[in-house]
Write a protein that holds these residues in place. Structure first.
Motif, PDB file in Angstrom:
ATOM      1  N   ILE A  14       0.823  -1.213   0.000  1.00 12.56           N
ATOM      2  CA  ILE A  14       0.000   0.000   0.000  1.00 12.56           C
ATOM      3  C   ILE A  14       0.855   1.259   0.000  1.00 12.56           C
ATOM      4  CG2 ILE A  14      -1.531   1.379   1.482  1.00 12.56           C
ATOM      5  CD1 ILE A  14      -3.048  -1.186   2.115  1.00 12.56           C
ATOM      6  N   GLY A  15       1.914   1.281   0.808  1.00 10.27           N
ATOM      7  CA  GLY A  15       2.764   2.460   0.863  1.00 10.27           C
ATOM      8  C   GLY A  15       3.332   2.827  -0.492  1.00 10.27           C
ATOM      9  N   ASP A  16       3.771   1.814  -1.248  1.00 12.95           N
ATOM     10  CA  ASP A  16       4.278   2.046  -2.598  1.00 12.95           C
ATOM     11  C   ASP A  16       3.195   2.650  -3.492  1.00 12.95           C
ATOM     12  OD1 ASP A  16       7.025   0.653  -2.519  1.00 12.95           O
ATOM     13  OD2 ASP A  16       5.691  -0.889  -1.748  1.00 12.95           O
ATOM     14  N   ALA A  17       1.975   2.126  -3.365  1.00 17.09           N
ATOM     15  CA  ALA A  17       0.870   2.612  -4.179  1.00 17.09           C
ATOM     16  C   ALA A  17       0.560   4.084  -3.887  1.00 17.09           C
ATOM     17  CB  ALA A  17      -0.375   1.758  -3.950  1.00 17.09           C
ATOM     18  N   VAL A  18       0.546   4.438  -2.608  1.00 13.27           N
ATOM     19  CA  VAL A  18       0.273   5.829  -2.233  1.00 13.27           C
ATOM     20  C   VAL A  18       1.328   6.747  -2.833  1.00 13.27           C
ATOM     21  CG1 VAL A  18       0.114   7.457  -0.315  1.00 13.27           C
ATOM     22  CG2 VAL A  18      -0.942   5.197  -0.113  1.00 13.27           C
ATOM     23  N   MET A  19       2.593   6.357  -2.753  1.00 13.95           N
ATOM     24  CA  MET A  19       3.675   7.176  -3.287  1.00 13.95           C
ATOM     25  C   MET A  19       3.600   7.329  -4.807  1.00 13.95           C
ATOM     26  SD  MET A  19       5.668   8.446  -0.988  1.00 13.95           S
ATOM     27  CE  MET A  19       6.645   8.225   0.504  1.00 13.95           C
ATOM     28  N   THR A  20       2.901   6.422  -5.458  1.00 11.85           N
ATOM     29  CA  THR A  20       2.798   6.454  -6.914  1.00 11.85           C
ATOM     30  C   THR A  20       1.707   7.400  -7.406  1.00 11.85           C
ATOM     31  OG1 THR A  20       3.524   4.152  -6.937  1.00 11.85           O
ATOM     32  CG2 THR A  20       2.577   4.957  -8.957  1.00 11.85           C
ATOM     33  N   THR A  21       0.811   7.840  -6.536  1.00 12.11           N
ATOM     34  CA  THR A  21      -0.374   8.585  -6.992  1.00 12.11           C
ATOM     35  C   THR A  21      -0.070   9.864  -7.775  1.00 12.11           C
ATOM     36  OG1 THR A  21      -0.622   9.576  -4.774  1.00 12.11           O
ATOM     37  CG2 THR A  21      -1.908   7.595  -5.264  1.00 12.11           C
ATOM     38  N   PRO A  22       0.921  10.692  -7.412  1.00 11.75           N
ATOM     39  CA  PRO A  22       1.178  11.869  -8.257  1.00 11.75           C
ATOM     40  C   PRO A  22       1.557  11.491  -9.686  1.00 11.75           C
ATOM     41  CG  PRO A  22       2.193  12.157  -6.103  1.00 11.75           C
ATOM     42  CD  PRO A  22       1.742  10.728  -6.177  1.00 11.75           C
ATOM     43  N   MET A  23       2.409  10.464  -9.829  1.00 14.78           N
ATOM     44  CA  MET A  23       2.798  10.013 -11.159  1.00 14.78           C
ATOM     45  C   MET A  23       1.619   9.430 -11.918  1.00 14.78           C
ATOM     46  SD  MET A  23       3.463   7.161 -13.193  1.00 14.78           S
ATOM     47  CE  MET A  23       3.745   5.783 -12.088  1.00 14.78           C
ATOM     48  N   LEU A  24       0.848   8.594 -11.254  1.00 13.55           N
ATOM     49  CA  LEU A  24      -0.267   7.921 -11.914  1.00 13.55           C
ATOM     50  C   LEU A  24      -1.316   8.921 -12.401  1.00 13.55           C
ATOM     51  CD1 LEU A  24      -1.223   5.046 -12.571  1.00 13.55           C
ATOM     52  CD2 LEU A  24      -2.470   5.050 -10.421  1.00 13.55           C
ATOM     53  N   ASN A  25      -1.622   9.907 -11.573  1.00 14.85           N
ATOM     54  CA  ASN A  25      -2.614  10.913 -11.966  1.00 14.85           C
ATOM     55  C   ASN A  25      -2.125  11.748 -13.141  1.00 14.85           C
ATOM     56  OD1 ASN A  25      -4.163   9.983  -9.849  1.00 14.85           O
ATOM     57  ND2 ASN A  25      -3.659  11.663  -8.472  1.00 14.85           N
ATOM     58  N   ALA A  26      -0.854  12.124 -13.127  1.00 14.24           N
ATOM     59  CA  ALA A  26      -0.295  12.901 -14.238  1.00 14.24           C
ATOM     60  C   ALA A  26      -0.270  12.078 -15.520  1.00 14.24           C
ATOM     61  CB  ALA A  26       1.113  13.377 -13.882  1.00 14.24           C
ATOM     62  N   LEU A  27       0.106  10.810 -15.403  1.00 14.87           N
ATOM     63  CA  LEU A  27       0.131   9.921 -16.569  1.00 14.87           C
ATOM     64  C   LEU A  27      -1.252   9.772 -17.176  1.00 14.87           C
ATOM     65  CD1 LEU A  27       1.596   7.792 -18.353  1.00 14.87           C
ATOM     66  CD2 LEU A  27       1.071   6.109 -16.578  1.00 14.87           C
ATOM     67  N   GLN A  28      -2.261   9.560 -16.319  1.00 18.68           N
ATOM     68  CA  GLN A  28      -3.608   9.329 -16.843  1.00 18.68           C
ATOM     69  C   GLN A  28      -4.235  10.614 -17.380  1.00 18.68           C
ATOM     70  OE1 GLN A  28      -6.144   6.985 -14.291  1.00 18.68           O
ATOM     71  NE2 GLN A  28      -7.367   6.321 -16.035  1.00 18.68           N
ATOM     72  N   SER A  29      -3.767  11.768 -16.943  1.00 20.83           N
ATOM     73  CA  SER A  29      -4.248  13.025 -17.503  1.00 20.83           C
ATOM     74  C   SER A  29      -3.854  13.157 -18.972  1.00 20.83           C
ATOM     75  CB  SER A  29      -3.681  14.212 -16.713  1.00 20.83           C
ATOM     76  OG  SER A  29      -4.189  14.218 -15.396  1.00 20.83           O
ATOM     77  N   HIS A  30      -2.743  12.512 -19.344  1.00 25.53           N
ATOM     78  CA  HIS A  30      -2.288  12.550 -20.740  1.00 25.53           C
ATOM     79  C   HIS A  30      -2.729  11.323 -21.528  1.00 25.53           C
ATOM     80  CE1 HIS A  30       0.391  15.595 -18.991  1.00 25.53           C
ATOM     81  NE2 HIS A  30       0.576  16.036 -20.213  1.00 25.53           N
ATOM     82  N   HIS A  31      -2.853  10.192 -20.846  1.00 28.41           N
ATOM     83  CA  HIS A  31      -3.224   8.933 -21.503  1.00 28.41           C
ATOM     84  C   HIS A  31      -4.342   8.278 -20.700  1.00 28.41           C
ATOM     85  CE1 HIS A  31       0.326   9.446 -23.981  1.00 28.41           C
ATOM     86  NE2 HIS A  31       1.084   9.518 -22.889  1.00 28.41           N
ATOM     87  N   PRO A  32      -5.593   8.576 -20.999  1.00 24.75           N
ATOM     88  CA  PRO A  32      -6.731   8.137 -20.166  1.00 24.75           C
ATOM     89  C   PRO A  32      -6.927   6.624 -20.086  1.00 24.75           C
ATOM     90  CG  PRO A  32      -7.373   9.943 -21.622  1.00 24.75           C
ATOM     91  CD  PRO A  32      -6.026   9.494 -22.077  1.00 24.75           C
ATOM     92  N   ASP A  33      -6.522   5.882 -21.139  1.00 21.13           N
ATOM     93  CA  ASP A  33      -6.779   4.445 -21.181  1.00 21.13           C
ATOM     94  C   ASP A  33      -5.694   3.703 -20.414  1.00 21.13           C
ATOM     95  OD1 ASP A  33      -7.529   1.868 -21.727  1.00 21.13           O
ATOM     96  OD2 ASP A  33      -7.472   2.056 -23.911  1.00 21.13           O
ATOM     97  N   ILE A  34      -5.948   3.465 -19.130  1.00 21.89           N
ATOM     98  CA  ILE A  34      -4.945   2.849 -18.258  1.00 21.89           C
ATOM     99  C   ILE A  34      -5.485   1.577 -17.610  1.00 21.89           C
ATOM    100  CG2 ILE A  34      -3.858   3.124 -15.984  1.00 21.89           C
ATOM    101  CD1 ILE A  34      -2.832   5.720 -16.720  1.00 21.89           C
ATOM    102  N   THR A  35      -4.651   0.543 -17.620  1.00 20.91           N
ATOM    103  CA  THR A  35      -4.925  -0.701 -16.901  1.00 20.91           C
ATOM    104  C   THR A  35      -3.793  -0.919 -15.907  1.00 20.91           C
ATOM    105  OG1 THR A  35      -6.095  -1.680 -18.788  1.00 20.91           O
ATOM    106  CG2 THR A  35      -5.264  -3.194 -17.107  1.00 20.91           C
ATOM    107  N   ILE A  36      -4.136  -1.236 -14.672  1.00 24.59           N
ATOM    108  CA  ILE A  36      -3.143  -1.367 -13.607  1.00 24.59           C
ATOM    109  C   ILE A  36      -3.108  -2.811 -13.113  1.00 24.59           C
ATOM    110  CG2 ILE A  36      -2.425  -0.557 -11.327  1.00 24.59           C
ATOM    111  CD1 ILE A  36      -4.077   1.998 -11.880  1.00 24.59           C
ATOM    112  N   ILE A  37      -1.919  -3.392 -13.102  1.00 25.78           N
ATOM    113  CA  ILE A  37      -1.720  -4.717 -12.512  1.00 25.78           C
ATOM    114  C   ILE A  37      -1.345  -4.529 -11.048  1.00 25.78           C
ATOM    115  CG2 ILE A  37      -0.332  -6.817 -12.522  1.00 25.78           C
ATOM    116  CD1 ILE A  37       0.119  -6.485 -15.473  1.00 25.78           C
ATOM    117  N   CYS A  38      -2.163  -5.044 -10.138  1.00 21.33           N
ATOM    118  CA  CYS A  38      -1.897  -4.861  -8.711  1.00 21.33           C
ATOM    119  C   CYS A  38      -2.775  -5.807  -7.891  1.00 21.33           C
ATOM    120  CB  CYS A  38      -2.160  -3.413  -8.288  1.00 21.33           C
ATOM    121  SG  CYS A  38      -3.876  -2.882  -8.455  1.00 21.33           S
ATOM    122  N   PRO A  39      -2.448  -6.024  -6.617  1.00 19.44           N
ATOM    123  CA  PRO A  39      -3.328  -6.802  -5.737  1.00 19.44           C
ATOM    124  C   PRO A  39      -4.627  -6.043  -5.474  1.00 19.44           C
ATOM    125  CG  PRO A  39      -1.123  -6.570  -4.799  1.00 19.44           C
ATOM    126  CD  PRO A  39      -1.210  -5.622  -5.936  1.00 19.44           C
ATOM    127  N   GLY A  40      -5.637  -6.767  -4.988  1.00 20.47           N
ATOM    128  CA  GLY A  40      -6.944  -6.169  -4.743  1.00 20.47           C
ATOM    129  C   GLY A  40      -6.922  -5.029  -3.753  1.00 20.47           C
TER     130      GLY A  40
END
Length: 288
Positions: A14-40
């Motif tokens: 979870i900690g890794d996921a939280v730290m990823t949120t700024p990057m993930l949000n910026a990435l999806q703002s440019h490329h909306p079609d995103i699929t994420i591989i992760c645990p539930g």
């Protein structure tokens, strides 16, 4: 900029996921079609009301033919870009075999030759900034925002109900014993609080919570093993402060705007500590 069909391979915690949120949000703002591989449990953390996100379960199978089968499965979805938050050699090999033409990830585990863009990884840089570095090869230059997790009004209201008047959160346990604060220390802290405390944590931390509750001489709300990820976020968003060791739950608290006091032992605070806003980092002497 042409929009890509993106696959993001996350880490397990979870900690890794939280730290990823700024990057993930910026990435999806440019490329909306995103699929994420992760645990539930990570998928619950990464839910966002402003983005449509698809999730695939994290595959923990290790045999070579299972990796090839996974790659062939991904190949059918015709991803054009893979962003590997996961540092493993295996994740890079899987996306290479899946025929994804652009593969961006940190230069770890000798996997550079499997990536089209290998990004240096600094062990001393705040983790959220390290994740933002993955966007540089994609010509995306976001601001260095801090991790934020959205909480709905209904989740916040449910969280307030679950707290039963508690205003200060404490996490008694941790996934790794080397990170845990002792019952004696936490009991002393809880007994000195002027506000009612609430205990937070996963079901495997219930024994630690029960021992702490027995050592505390005041009424507490024990939510350990009781709340879901989203319910925990709603409750954390109502607290005046959260106290605990370096765990995913503390990252969640920070990301919903709850002031935190996080104690660091064996893990580097400069990498994982939130040292901004109303957050306090305490370093244990000699990491003990």
């Amino acid at each position: 900029m042409r929009s890509e069909k993106v696959l993001v391979s996350m880490k397990r915690f979870i900690g890794d996921a939280v730290m990823t949120t700024p990057m993930l949000n910026a990435l999806q703002s440019h490329h909306p079609d995103i699929t994420i591989i992760c645990p539930g449990h990570v998928a619950q953390v990464l839910w966002h009301p402003d983005f449509e996100r698809k999730f695939l379960p994290l595959d923990t199978k290790r045999k070579p033919w299972e990796l090839v089968a996974k790659a062939l499965e991904l190949r059918k979805q015709r991803f054009t870009l893979a962003v590997l938050v996961n540092h493993s050699f295996r994740s890079a090999l899987t996306t290479k075999l899946a025929g994804i033409p652009k593969r961006v990830g940190h230069a770890t585990e000798g996997r550079n030759w499997l990536l089209t863009s290998a990004v240096p990884y600094d062990e001393n840089t705040f983790e959220a900034w390290s994740e933002l570095d993955l966007l540089k090869p994609l010509a995306i230059e976001p601001q260095r925002t801090t991790p934020v997790l959205p909480v709905t009004e209904s989740e916040r209201a449910k969280g307030e109900e679950l707290l039963k008047g508690a205003m200060i959160g404490i996490q008694p346990g941790a996934r790794f014993a080397s990170k845990m604060l002792t019952v004696e220390v936490l009991a002393e802290v809880a007994n000195q609080l002027s506000q009612k405390p609430a205990f937070f944590g996963a079901s495997e931390e219930k024994d630690s919570a029960d021992k702490l509750q027995a050592a505390v001489s005041k009424d507490v709300t024990n939510l350990v093993g009781v709340t879901s990820i989203r319910e925990s976020l709603g409750a954390l968003a109502n607290l005046k402060a959260m106290i605990g060791a370096d765990t995913g739950l503390m990252h969640m608290a920070t990301a919903v705007g709850c002031p935190t006091v996080t104690i660091f032992g064996p893990t580097p605070a400069q990498k994982w500590g939130h040292t901004y806003g109303s957050n306090q980092v305490i370093l244990a002497p000699e990491g003990d």
